[in-house]
Design an enzyme around this catalytic site. Structure first.
Site, PDB file in Angstrom:
ATOM      1  N   ASP A  33       0.820  -1.211   0.000  1.00 30.05           N
ATOM      2  CA  ASP A  33       0.000   0.000   0.000  1.00 30.05           C
ATOM      3  C   ASP A  33       0.854   1.261   0.000  1.00 30.05           C
ATOM      4  O   ASP A  33       0.547   2.241  -0.698  1.00 30.05           O
ATOM      5  CB  ASP A  33      -0.924   0.007   1.216  1.00 30.05           C
ATOM      6  CG  ASP A  33      -2.044  -1.017   1.082  1.00 30.05           C
ATOM      7  OD1 ASP A  33      -2.192  -1.593  -0.019  1.00 30.05           O
ATOM      8  OD2 ASP A  33      -2.765  -1.236   2.075  1.00 30.05           O
ATOM      9  N   LYS A 124     -25.943 -14.143  -4.032  1.00 31.07           N
ATOM     10  CA  LYS A 124     -26.724 -12.920  -4.228  1.00 31.07           C
ATOM     11  C   LYS A 124     -26.221 -11.870  -3.237  1.00 31.07           C
ATOM     12  O   LYS A 124     -26.483 -11.962  -2.041  1.00 31.07           O
ATOM     13  CB  LYS A 124     -28.211 -13.193  -4.024  1.00 31.07           C
ATOM     14  CG  LYS A 124     -29.096 -12.021  -4.393  1.00 31.07           C
ATOM     15  CD  LYS A 124     -30.565 -12.403  -4.296  1.00 31.07           C
ATOM     16  CE  LYS A 124     -31.440 -11.245  -4.749  1.00 31.07           C
ATOM     17  NZ  LYS A 124     -31.274 -10.051  -3.900  1.00 31.07           N
ATOM     18  N   GLU A 182     -22.990  -5.601  -9.014  1.00 35.94           N
ATOM     19  CA  GLU A 182     -23.542  -5.169  -7.731  1.00 35.94           C
ATOM     20  C   GLU A 182     -22.487  -4.374  -6.964  1.00 35.94           C
ATOM     21  O   GLU A 182     -21.357  -4.831  -6.770  1.00 35.94           O
ATOM     22  CB  GLU A 182     -23.968  -6.390  -6.911  1.00 35.94           C
ATOM     23  CG  GLU A 182     -24.893  -6.084  -5.766  1.00 35.94           C
ATOM     24  CD  GLU A 182     -26.351  -5.972  -6.204  1.00 35.94           C
ATOM     25  OE1 GLU A 182     -27.200  -5.666  -5.356  1.00 35.94           O
ATOM     26  OE2 GLU A 182     -26.633  -6.189  -7.409  1.00 35.94           O
ATOM     27  N   CYS A 441     -64.609   6.774  -1.877  1.00 39.64           N
ATOM     28  CA  CYS A 441     -63.908   6.536  -0.611  1.00 39.64           C
ATOM     29  C   CYS A 441     -62.647   7.401  -0.553  1.00 39.64           C
ATOM     30  O   CYS A 441     -61.806   7.337  -1.457  1.00 39.64           O
ATOM     31  CB  CYS A 441     -63.539   5.066  -0.474  1.00 39.64           C
ATOM     32  SG  CYS A 441     -62.574   4.709   1.003  1.00 39.64           S
TER      33      CYS A 441
END
EC number: 6.5.1.2
Length: 686
Positions: A33, A124, A182, A441
């Protein structure tokens, strides 16, 4: 410009892009990093000193400096469909039986163990769907799912998600590539964000999905970058052809291709032979500790050819289903039960609960569905109820712990009169729903106004639940046509409405006069007529009069419309009150119709499958597609043995060669138009 500086910037971009793919796609970092950060800073400083070195795909261009003012609406070239849900293996088997019938295959003797179809199982992910468009290999657009047909252009925010490539990892990209996936928030990142919010005195997010969806719609992309969203890709489409070589033939090959292009793909996905292996996959991951939220398994037919053959319903692909994990259930006490009246007059008993956390939200109300369900559960006010989320969305009461029933618990049954207007309630023969038959109504009127003003209908900004109630109760609005007679002066008398807000609401109402017939049709609230069905019907019956005159048999013959929908449409138009409403609306210029109305279009191409390749002389690809579909045909993206015709223009792609090899008839644009003998020269309207 020093060539050495240009070369150094190019080297840094290439290395940083390669490092991102290694980290996010292959989970095999090639740089520490600290090293990545130092190289990134060097590139940043180079580009700051020499702005001409900046390229659209540079890693430094992920986050913008200025917040966006709004997100424009964009239409999806390829719709994003929802998935049908199954909640147990039995429902999964029923789905496969339907699929086999559609494919014309014999049922499998024991579909759990000897299934002949091959599936791909994917976890999922509980996040937010995203549609990405790449032009010549560069990220052009990122959009939310929206209603599946149109979403919001959130490209600046998409660029801030580090795991989404700005450039495809290939030297030979397709001209256009549509990627679906996703966006989600890792659980550890979700906890970090909520801890920061608590420390700042802000309320925490309810669940990772809400946080991910809310983050995507932030106007400042710097906020998006700080929240470290993640992405899994699961589908790709190539609407303008594939480059050299064969395109993917299976869903599994699509996933591998996505990885090669630089997208992260869930590594737990698996090819399963038959439902037996599918259920094993489901059982293996149900309840597993994962670094992200997952609420089930998505099961997809592996063969893209069979997917195309199976096709779609109005809402779902027939070739895929979500096998959901068992819903979380919690006990809580029923404080009261109220009867809620919807826009169609359906009366639903609703339990008011002691608030209880459930699936990431605080639940205080839950549906009891209908009178039969009330009797079946033997519900009393004061009972301890078992509550769950149906499909993880709508809370419902699924059981009563009668052992905990207090002595003062009060039995409950639906009232005999409407709680809103006191009209005697009715239950039509054969229906489970009890209804209020009174067209006046107030609850029905409020619901009808809200539906008419909703985003997918007339899209009237500022006309929500509270305002609809005021219009009905204080101004005597009785139909949607009454909205167009309101004045700012009338609205100023309502609580919370000043001069400016009254003027804005009237302007929004008047602007809605220009909405097309398909939106008006959806806004009328005809049973079983959703957004997509309204679009199909409006395409075949371009005026209200034509639809009102159509028989149920005629409507049912339209591709994508069934007998139930057709009968509901005919029944709606048969009501005198509905015909009067349409006359009022048309007198007001609603819906906005073209000056010269098209006659009803024949269904001469019903059941025929077409592929379009190359550039046509006068019609755009979208116009040709609309022309075919309005006559009952279907346009597909790839050539197969099921293709009936290939329409060929100039500069055709590999589809022409495929069609010739398979012996599929070829058509010019003129020959295509000649398939419908009712079309006169120059009439190219769909």
């Amino acid at each position: 410009m020093d060539p050495k500086l240009e070369e150094r910037a190019r080297e840094l971009r290439t290395l940083l892009q390669k490092a991102s793919i290694a980290y996010y796609v292959h989970d095999a970092p090639i740089l520490e990093d600290s090293v990545y950060d130092r190289l990134y800073r060097e590139l940043q400083e180079l580009e700051r000193a020499y702005p001409e070195l900046v390229t659209p795909d540079s890693p430094t261009q992920r986050v913008g400096e200025k917040p966006a003012e709004h997100f424009p609406t964009v239409f999806h070239r390829i719709p994003l469909y929802s998935l049908e849900n199954a909640f147990n293996p039995e429902e999964l088997e029923e789905w496969q039986e339907r699929l086999l019938r559609v494919l014309g295959r014999a049922p499998v003797p024991d579909s759990r163990t000897e299934g002949e179809l091959e599936y791909v199982c994917e976890l999922k992910i509980d996040g937010a769907a995203l549609a990405l468009t790449y032009i010549e290999g560069l990220l052009e657009r990122g959009a939310t799912r929206g209603d599946g047909q149109a979403g919001e252009d959130i490209t600046p925010n998409v660029r801030a998600i580090r795991s989404i490539p700005l450039r495809l990892a290939t030297a030979d990209p397709p001209p256009v590539l549509e990627v679906r996936g996703e966006v989600y928030l890792a659980l550890a990142e979700f906890e970090r964000i909520n801890q920061e919010r608590r420390s700042a005195g802000d309320p925490p997010f309810a669940n990772p999905r809400n946080c991910a969806a809310g983050t995507l719609r932030q106007l400042d992309s710097r906020v998006v970058a700080a929240r470290k969203l993640s992405f899994f890709a699961y589908a790709l489409h190539w609407p303008e052809g594939w480059p050299a070589g064969d395109p993917p033939q299976t869903q599994w090959q699509c996933l591998q291709q996505l990885k090669e292009l630089g997208f992260p793909v869930n590594p737990l996905s698996q090819v399963c032979r038959g439902l037996g292996e599918v259920i094993q996959f489901y059982e293996r991951w149900r309840g597993a500790q994962l670094p992200y939220a997952s609420d089930g398994v998505v099961v997809k037919l592996n063969s893209l050819r069979l997917q195309e053959e199976a096709g779609f319903t109005q809402k779902f692909p027939r070739w895929a289903i979500a096998l959901k994990y068992p819903a979380q259930e919690v006990p809580t006490r029923i404080r009261a039960i109220v009867a809620s009246v919807g826009r169609t007059g359906a009366v639903t008993p609703v339990a008011e609960l002691e608030p209880v956390p459930l699936a990431g939200t605080l639940v205080s109300r839950a549906s009891l569905h209908n009178a039969d369900r009330l009797r079946e559960l033997d519900v009393h006010i004061g009972d301890t109820a078992i509550v769950r989320k149906a499909g993880e969305i709508i809370p419902e009461v699924v059981g009563i712990l009668k052992e905990l029933r207090p002595a003062d618990a009060v039995p409950y049954s639906l009232p005999s009169q409407c709680p809103e207007c006191h009209t005697p309630l009715v239950r039509p023969p054969g229906e489970a729903v009890t209804r209020c038959p009174n067209p006046e109504c107030p609850a029905k009127l409020r619901g009808q106004l809200q539906h008419w003003a909703s985003r997918d209908a007339l899209d009237i900004e500022g006309l929500g639940e509270k305002r609809a109630a005021q219009l009905v109760e204080s101004l005597g609005v009785r139909t949607v046509a009454d909205l167009y007679r309101l004045t700012p002066e009338q609205l100023q008398g309502l609580e919370g409405m000043g001069s400016r807000s009254s003027q804005k609401l009237v302007q929004a109402i008047q602007r809605s006069r220009q909405q097309p017939w398909e939106r008006v049709l959806y806004g009328l609230g005809i049973p079983h007529v959703g957004v997509v069905t309204a679009q199909i019907l409006a395409g075949h019956f371009p005026t209200p009069e034509l639809l009102a005159q159509a028989s149920a048999e005629t409507i049912a013959q339209i591709y994508g419309i069934g007998a139930e929908v057709a009968e509901a449409v005919v029944a709606w138009f048969a009501e005198p009150a509905h015909r009067r409403l349409l006359q009022e609306l048309q007198a007001l210029g609603i819906p906005a119709l073209p000056q010269q109305e098209n006659p009803a279009v024949s269904q001469i191409l019903a059941g025929k499958k077409f592929v379009i390749t190359g550039t046509l002389p006068t019609l755009s690809r979208q116009q040709a597609k609309a022309w075919i579909e309005s006559r009952g045909g279907k346009v597909t993206a790839s050539v197969s043995r099921q293709t009936d015709y290939v329409v060929v223009g100039s500069d055709p792609g590999s589809k022409l060669e495929q069609a010739q090899q398979l012996g599929i008839p070829l058509l010019t644009e003129a020959e295509l138009l000649a398939l419908d003998p009712t079309v006169e020269s120059g009439d190219l309207h769909p």
